[in-house]
Every structure is written in structure tokens, then in C-alpha cells.
Write a protein that holds these residues in place. Structure first.
Motif, PDB file in Angstrom:
ATOM      1  N   LEU A  45      97.673 125.572  -6.454  1.00 17.89           N
ATOM      2  CA  LEU A  45      96.707 124.463  -6.176  1.00 17.89           C
ATOM      3  C   LEU A  45      96.652 124.311  -4.854  1.00 17.89           C
ATOM      4  O   LEU A  45      97.387 123.447  -4.495  1.00 17.89           O
ATOM      5  CB  LEU A  45      97.044 123.136  -7.063  1.00 17.89           C
ATOM      6  N   TYR A  46      95.490 124.906  -3.972  1.00 18.49           N
ATOM      7  CA  TYR A  46      95.574 124.685  -2.640  1.00 18.49           C
ATOM      8  C   TYR A  46      94.510 123.624  -2.354  1.00 18.49           C
ATOM      9  O   TYR A  46      93.347 123.509  -3.139  1.00 18.49           O
ATOM     10  CB  TYR A  46      95.344 125.940  -1.932  1.00 18.49           C
ATOM     11  N   GLY A  47      94.785 122.843  -1.204  1.00 20.47           N
ATOM     12  CA  GLY A  47      93.475 121.681  -0.730  1.00 20.47           C
ATOM     13  C   GLY A  47      92.739 122.224   0.136  1.00 20.47           C
ATOM     14  O   GLY A  47      93.150 123.384   0.483  1.00 20.47           O
ATOM     15  N   GLY A  48      91.971 121.424   0.804  1.00 19.63           N
ATOM     16  CA  GLY A  48      90.792 121.811   1.958  1.00 19.63           C
ATOM     17  C   GLY A  48      89.775 122.092   1.419  1.00 19.63           C
ATOM     18  O   GLY A  48      89.322 122.604   0.172  1.00 19.63           O
ATOM     19  N   SER A  49      88.519 121.672   2.334  1.00 17.65           N
ATOM     20  CA  SER A  49      87.281 122.041   1.974  1.00 17.65           C
ATOM     21  C   SER A  49      86.767 123.186   2.432  1.00 17.65           C
ATOM     22  O   SER A  49      87.572 124.078   3.278  1.00 17.65           O
ATOM     23  CB  SER A  49      86.345 120.842   2.507  1.00 17.65           C
ATOM     24  N   ILE A  50      85.741 123.730   2.087  1.00 18.06           N
ATOM     25  CA  ILE A  50      84.933 125.098   2.474  1.00 18.06           C
ATOM     26  C   ILE A  50      84.035 124.521   3.595  1.00 18.06           C
ATOM     27  O   ILE A  50      83.168 124.027   3.575  1.00 18.06           O
ATOM     28  CB  ILE A  50      84.367 125.681   1.378  1.00 18.06           C
ATOM     29  N   PRO A  51      84.317 125.270   4.889  1.00 18.21           N
ATOM     30  CA  PRO A  51      83.328 124.825   6.074  1.00 18.21           C
ATOM     31  C   PRO A  51      81.931 125.570   5.608  1.00 18.21           C
ATOM     32  O   PRO A  51      81.667 126.496   5.010  1.00 18.21           O
ATOM     33  CB  PRO A  51      83.965 125.698   7.294  1.00 18.21           C
ATOM     34  N   ALA A  52      80.982 124.710   6.154  1.00 18.28           N
ATOM     35  CA  ALA A  52      79.694 125.089   6.100  1.00 18.28           C
ATOM     36  C   ALA A  52      79.250 126.363   6.378  1.00 18.28           C
ATOM     37  O   ALA A  52      78.366 126.945   5.657  1.00 18.28           O
ATOM     38  CB  ALA A  52      78.688 124.085   6.641  1.00 18.28           C
ATOM     39  N   TRP A  53      79.591 126.986   7.456  1.00 15.91           N
ATOM     40  CA  TRP A  53      79.442 128.104   8.002  1.00 15.91           C
ATOM     41  C   TRP A  53      79.718 129.270   7.130  1.00 15.91           C
ATOM     42  O   TRP A  53      79.270 130.358   6.972  1.00 15.91           O
ATOM     43  CB  TRP A  53      80.035 128.391   9.416  1.00 15.91           C
ATOM     44  N   LEU A  54      80.737 129.110   6.242  1.00 16.90           N
ATOM     45  CA  LEU A  54      81.314 129.911   5.034  1.00 16.90           C
ATOM     46  C   LEU A  54      80.218 129.866   3.970  1.00 16.90           C
ATOM     47  O   LEU A  54      80.117 130.664   3.192  1.00 16.90           O
ATOM     48  CB  LEU A  54      82.778 130.070   5.140  1.00 16.90           C
ATOM     49  N   PHE A  55      80.558 128.475   3.510  1.00 19.70           N
ATOM     50  CA  PHE A  55      79.886 128.278   2.255  1.00 19.70           C
ATOM     51  C   PHE A  55      78.286 128.693   2.021  1.00 19.70           C
ATOM     52  O   PHE A  55      77.907 129.172   1.126  1.00 19.70           O
ATOM     53  CB  PHE A  55      79.833 126.822   1.927  1.00 19.70           C
ATOM     54  N   ASP A  56      77.505 128.481   3.234  1.00 24.71           N
ATOM     55  CA  ASP A  56      76.179 129.044   3.139  1.00 24.71           C
ATOM     56  C   ASP A  56      76.089 130.671   2.891  1.00 24.71           C
ATOM     57  O   ASP A  56      75.340 131.275   2.175  1.00 24.71           O
ATOM     58  CB  ASP A  56      75.587 129.011   4.665  1.00 24.71           C
ATOM     59  N   ARG A  57      77.188 131.429   3.731  1.00 28.25           N
ATOM     60  CA  ARG A  57      77.054 132.737   3.322  1.00 28.25           C
ATOM     61  C   ARG A  57      77.502 133.209   2.117  1.00 28.25           C
ATOM     62  O   ARG A  57      77.168 134.002   1.212  1.00 28.25           O
ATOM     63  CB  ARG A  57      77.934 133.413   4.456  1.00 28.25           C
TER      64      ARG A  57
END
Length: 404
Positions: free
Chosen positions: A11-23
Motif C-alpha cells: 500500500l503505497y501513497g502519493g498522487s499521480i501527476p497530471a503529466w503522467l495521468f493524461d498519458r
């Protein structure tokens, strides 16, 4: 009927940056369209219900290879990309994480109105699947994500995940309508999560006597009923290690991803001139689209397509990622109008890589060679626009290279 399985998910935390999520969203859509174009919606739903394929899919689109966050990333990306095109794709993604999961029944009722399907039945399937995993299976994990993907024909897959905060672990559950005869008799297509020995599973086939006894308020206690079936065990270590990967499979991809090899295979001539690094990514993406279930026993291998957001095994190569997206998207769009040459050439990439595995020889020092592959990726990362949640990749000096 498919049986239950289990696997470890840190169970790792942290959000996904927009530059990666869009891709992720764009590449995910192209992969879904490729699968539907070649084999239909039902095949995609079957793949989505396979915990091994699901983890591989998450890795190939750039999510951390063994993280529980793969579940949130994949389902969020699919919902964002598929739903605006539901009519054309014949697929609908409902639910999600946290409060969004509570909207699943209402969303399914709307799907029913749009398609003529029995929305009440679908909503009931959603509720029952959540109830079984949260209550009937007493494994200590509390659900926090529930996604329901349904086709216009009424086939569906449920992907949901629970967490156990005290030991930082997660368990992902998969359901598939084609494998279910009863919600009270081994309904899962797979369960991914930390294996912690025997658990109470009141929907196991062997638990039917216990179900009857409980219904009749019998005095006898039910026997221990869980038997282990398929187990996807994701390790707790963050780095990708040689033991996490089938080195013959990865090695054959690295061998094929060379311009000299492309020139030697007539089937791949349409890909001539494409950079070898992009061919490496496309070969792995092609396998996610075309590979059979047995090909996904080592999900870590697919992180060698586009790395991971935290830099493991290496930074996300944005230039390569974008070229992969452009190539796959273009091939899909052309295939829709009957121009499938490039689409078939991409399919051949994974087929030729698989065929070469039989004669591919792993070196006597596989760990050392594996370390060299990762070191090269990290050293070249800045050339491909490498980026992580920590920032952009920079050229490494000799001292830094020694660290790897």
C-alpha cells in the motif's frame, strides 16, 4: 467456474501527476480500442478480470509496478477515457474510489436506461459483489474502491480493493460475469492481496454446508474452508529485481527492439525507422493487447515499457511514451477504416519476440546483465525526456552511474 486466488500488494501513497495521468488515459484508451477491434468487448472484460493481466496493464502505462495504486490509476484512467466514447466502444465504467463507489448503483441504472439492459439487476450485482468481499469474506480488508465495467451486451467485470492500514497492505478483488453461477458459490475470477494464511470465505464452494447451517441457525461451527488457488504475489520491495522478471521474455524483447532486427523481418518493415527504444515499448504494449493469460506471470516486465512515476525501474521516458501513443493511436484509427497493415505489424512485434524466446540464452550472470539494462535506461533517461514525481532526469556523471 473460476476460483479465487490471492496476491501481495504493498500500500503505497502519493498522487499521480497530471503529466503522467493524461498519458495513461490516452494510451489506455488505445490499448482498449485495439483489444476491442481485434477480439471484442468480452475479451477486454475477461482480461480486466484477470489480476495478472491487470497488474501488467498498470505497469505498461507507467504506474509503479507493484503498487496497490495501480488499481486506482487504471480504473480512473479507463473511466475518463471510455465513458465519453461509451456508445462507440460499447463499454461503460461506473463507480470508483471513496465516495464515487457509492454512486455505482445509480450510474448502472442510467446505463440501463441508455442501453435497455436491466439496470436494477446490474445494480444488485454491484451491491452483492461489494457485500461479499466486505462481509462474507472476513480477511481484515475494508473496501475503499469499487468499479463496475459493463458492456452494452450486459457482460461485466468488477474490480474492487480493500486496505488494511495497520500493516500497509491492500487486497484487490476481481469478478467476471461469465464465471459466476451464484454469488454464494466461488464467484471471483481472482483475488489479489496479501496472503496471510487461512481466511473465512463464506462464498467458497466448500462453504455451502456452512451456508445452510448458518441459515438454519445450527449449533455446529463451520470448518475452515479456504483453499489456495491462483496467487499473484507482488513483493514488498520497491525496486524491480532480476528475480521479479522472466529474463528470457524480457531479453527477447530487448533483442528484437533493434533497427537491425526490424530490417531482417519482412513483417516489421512498416516499423522501419522507428527508434529502438520505442520498439521496446511497443513490443510490450503489443503483448498486453495480444498476449495469452500465461504471458502475464511477471507483471514487473511490463514496467520496462515506460518506467514508473517514482523512477523504478527508471524514470518515465516522455518522448518514448508519446511516440508509443502516436504510433498505436494512428494504427488503430487506420484499422477502423480498413487500413490494418501497421496494426498487424505491431501485433507481429510481440509474436516474433515470443517466438525468439525458445532460442534466447540468458547469460551466466543474469543479475549483472539485468543491472546493466536498468543502468543504461537511467543513464539515457534524459535523452528521452525522463521524468518522475521528483522532477526531470539529468545527464549522469561517472560517479552517479557507479551507484547503479
Amino acid at each position: 467456474m473460476k476460483h479465487s486466488g490471492a496476491a501481495d500488494l504493498p500500500l503505497y501513497g502519493g498522487s499521480i501527476p497530471a503529466w503522467l495521468f493524461d498519458r495513461m488515459t490516452t494510451l489506455g484508451l488505445a490499448i482498449v480500442e485495439s483489444i476491442i477491434l481485434e477480439k471484442g468487448q468480452e475479451d477486454f472484460l475477461r482480461r480486466l478480470s484477470d489480476p495478472f493481466w491487470f497488474q501488467s496493464f498498470g505497469a505498461v502505462i507507467g504506474m509503479d509496478w507493484n503498487s496497490s495504486g495501480v488499481t486506482t490509476a487504471v480504473m480512473s484512467a479507463l473511466k475518463k477515457s471510455i465513458n465519453p466514447r461509451s456508445k462507440a466502444l460499447g463499454l461503460f465504467v461506473c463507480g470508483g474510489k471513496g465516495k464515487h463507489s457509492l454512486q455505482t448503483p445509480n450510474e448502472l441504472l442510467r446505463v440501463g436506461e441508455a442501453t435497455g439492459l436491466d439496470g436494477n439487476y446490474l445494480a444488485n450485482c454491484s451491491k452483492l459483489s461489494a457485500k461479499v468481499d466486505n462481509t462474507a469474506i472476513q480477511d481484515g480488508f475494508q473496501l475503499y474502491l469499487h468499479s463496475f465495467v459493463v458492456s452494452a451486451k450486459g457482460d461485466w467485470t468488477v474490480v474492487q480493493q480493500g486496505m488494511k492500514a495497520q500493516d500497509s497492505t491492500a487486497r484487490r478483488y476481481h469478478w467476471h460475469s461469465a464465471s459466476i453461477q451464484s454469488f454464494l458459490d466461488e464467484p471471483h475470477s481472482g483475488i489479489c492481496g496479501i496472503h496471510q494464511g487461512e481466511i473465512l470465505n463464506l462464498v467458497d464452494h466448500a462453504a455451502q454446508p456452512a451456508q445452510i447451517s448458518m441459515t438454519n441457525i445450527a449449533q455446529e461451527n463451520p470448518d475452515k474452508i479456504l483453499h489456495e488457488i491462483r496467487h499473484l504475489k507482488m513483493p514488498m520491495h520497491f525496486d524491480v529485481r532480476a528475480k521479479d522478471v522472466d529474463l528470457k521474455r524480457l531479453g527477447s524483447v530487448l533483442w528484437l527492439a533493434q533497427e537491425t532486427q526490424v530490417r531482417d523481418f519482412e513483417d516489421l518493415l512498416l516499423l522501419k525507422g522507428m527508434g529502438p527504444r520505442t520498439l521496446q515499448s511497443l513490443a510490450l504494449v503489443s503483448e498486453v493487447i495480444n498476449g495469452t493469460p500465461t504471458r502475464f506471470s511477471d507483471p514487473a516486465r511490463f514496467s520496462f515499457a515506460h518506467g514508473g512515476k517514482s523512477g523504478r525501474p527508471f524514470a518515465v521516458p516522455l518522448a518514448v511514451y508519446d511516440e508509443t501513443i502516436a504510433t498505436l493511436t494512428t494504427s488503430v484509427e487506420k484499422a477502423k477504416i480498413g487500413q490494418s497493415d501497421k496494426f498487424q505489424a505491431l501485433k507481429k512485434l510481440s509474436q516474433i519476440a515470443q517466438a525468439s524466446e525458445e532460442n534466447f540464452k540468458v547469460t551466466e550472470n543474469p543479475e549483472q546483465e539485468f543491472a546493466k539494462v536498468i543502468a543504461k535506461e537511467r543513464a539515457d533517461s534524459w535523452r528521452y525526456g525522463g521524468k518522475t514525481i521528483h522532477g526531470e532526469s539529468k545527464p549522469l556523471d561517472g560517479a552517479q552511474l557507479e551507484l547503479f
